[in-house]
Design an enzyme around this catalytic site. Sequence first.
Site, PDB file in Angstrom:
ATOM      1  N   HIS A  24       0.848  -1.195   0.000  1.00  0.00           N
ATOM      2  CA  HIS A  24       0.000   0.000   0.000  1.00  0.00           C
ATOM      3  C   HIS A  24       0.874   1.232   0.000  1.00  0.00           C
ATOM      4  CE1 HIS A  24      -3.171   2.821   1.038  1.00  0.00           C
ATOM      5  NE2 HIS A  24      -3.995   1.896   0.585  1.00  0.00           N
TER       6      HIS A  24
ATOM      7  N   ASP B 141      -8.024  -5.077  -0.344  1.00  0.00           N
ATOM      8  CA  ASP B 141      -8.534  -5.660  -1.582  1.00  0.00           C
ATOM      9  C   ASP B 141      -8.279  -7.149  -1.690  1.00  0.00           C
ATOM     10  OD1 ASP B 141      -9.748  -3.445  -2.699  1.00  0.00           O
ATOM     11  OD2 ASP B 141      -7.809  -2.619  -3.252  1.00  0.00           O
TER      12      ASP B 141
END
Length: 431
Positions: free
Chosen positions: A308, A366
């Site tokens: 991320h 996700d």
Amino acid sequence: MDEHTLTITDNKTGQQIELPVRKATQGPDAVDIGHFFREMGYLTYDPGFLSTASCHSKLTYLDGKQGMLMYRGYPIEQLAEHSNFIEVAHLMMYGELPQQQQLDNFSDIIVHHSMLNEALKSFFRGFYHDAHPMAIMVGVVGSLSAFYHDSTDISNPRHREIAAHRLIAKMPSIAAASYKHSIGEPQVYPDNSLSYVGNLLHMMFSVPCEQFQADPVAEKALDLIFILHIDHEQNASTSTVRLAGSSGANPFACIASGIAALWGPAHGGANEAVLSMLEKIGDVKNIPGYLARAKDRDDPFRLMGFGHRVYKNYDPRARIIRKMCHEVLSKLGNDSDPLFELALRLEEIALNDEYFIERKLYPNVDFYSGLIYKALGIPTNMFTVMFSIARTVGWVAQWMEMISEKNQRIGRPRQLYIGPTKRDYVPIGNR
Ligand code: CMC
């Protein structure tokens, strides 16, 4: 110390500038460089905006090092445990958790805006049968401005509010209609007696010839995913919405631009990419080969659902959703599906791999949301659409915040030009 400044000296000319430091209520303060170019003649260069605060905001705070996320000051863990999507949507739009009466009114408004104009429904038929639902979303949401003129005067706060309600309310209906189009089934009208996510499941999975009852496990899981996805500060799609909005574009067009930005695999498209990757890996025995590819700088392959930009500790949303993911897989009886086994094995191996540990590459939200969607029977090409429904709340809240600012100006970044310097045109015969 409110008067804190930062002094910068140009080593070439000796010229100095004192820059004011703007205080944050939490997290890093920001150096105000608004006058920097005018006074020093330099632009600042920050590709990917790694050190740039593009706005101030009261909506969402995240701390990548600590793995912390808050909406309007409330930790995401508390909202995930005690609240629901509609209540958090109210919090984001109006700044406070609602009283019961306010919540009832807000739910009622959203419910009563969920139908689509009948003429708009014919748009879906114009799309090719195998159109990606995200392509349909971009087109149909953009077209809302052609139907709801009465809420596009952005200088009118009431118009802005109605447009926000319409967007939040109609996204599930548009998403479900995109899905129904892709599988050749009739569109289903919303049912006002259902919850926000219950209604979405109803519009996606019911058919006129049969009774449909959404599984409470599915409804709970989806509501949780939606809360986690509501907002995430100034990410690519939110920045896109703000930039489009800064020019005075209407809210429907702005949200359509956010949907387009969300679609990319490095952003909201990652949940779809996770499933495609798992299908490609195919078997636990192939994991080492794919891990080696992910580590190879010359190979563009990346482990989708890992890493991320901001969370370099752990994605707090991933921690919450991981628990739900394991719960859904066991409750819905999918835990013996080879794809889920593969995913959980990949999670375990990557979490213990030196390359991933060193770079702090943890599974992100996700990774797990894709697995839950799959377990709920939601097709892969609808994953990013689901994300876009939830993120619409964040987009409209960010857009409303920006538009209501006193000195709101059009966003207009500059560039570091590295093209040719001036040269003269050469006639074609002399080149
Ligand atoms: N697989 C393998 N290596 C990776 C990965 C990955 N998924 N992500 C980052 N790296 C490596 C990268 O190659 C670099 O290595 P080195 O230092 O040797 O050059 C190092 O880790 C740092 O990565 P970065 O490219 O500087 O990180 P970034 O902040 O630019 O990228 C990211 C963040 C999310 C785009 C990236 O991690 C990625 O592409 N992940 C896969 C896609 C994905 O899951 N995206 C969803 C993000 S969460 C949803 C959202 O909030 O939108």
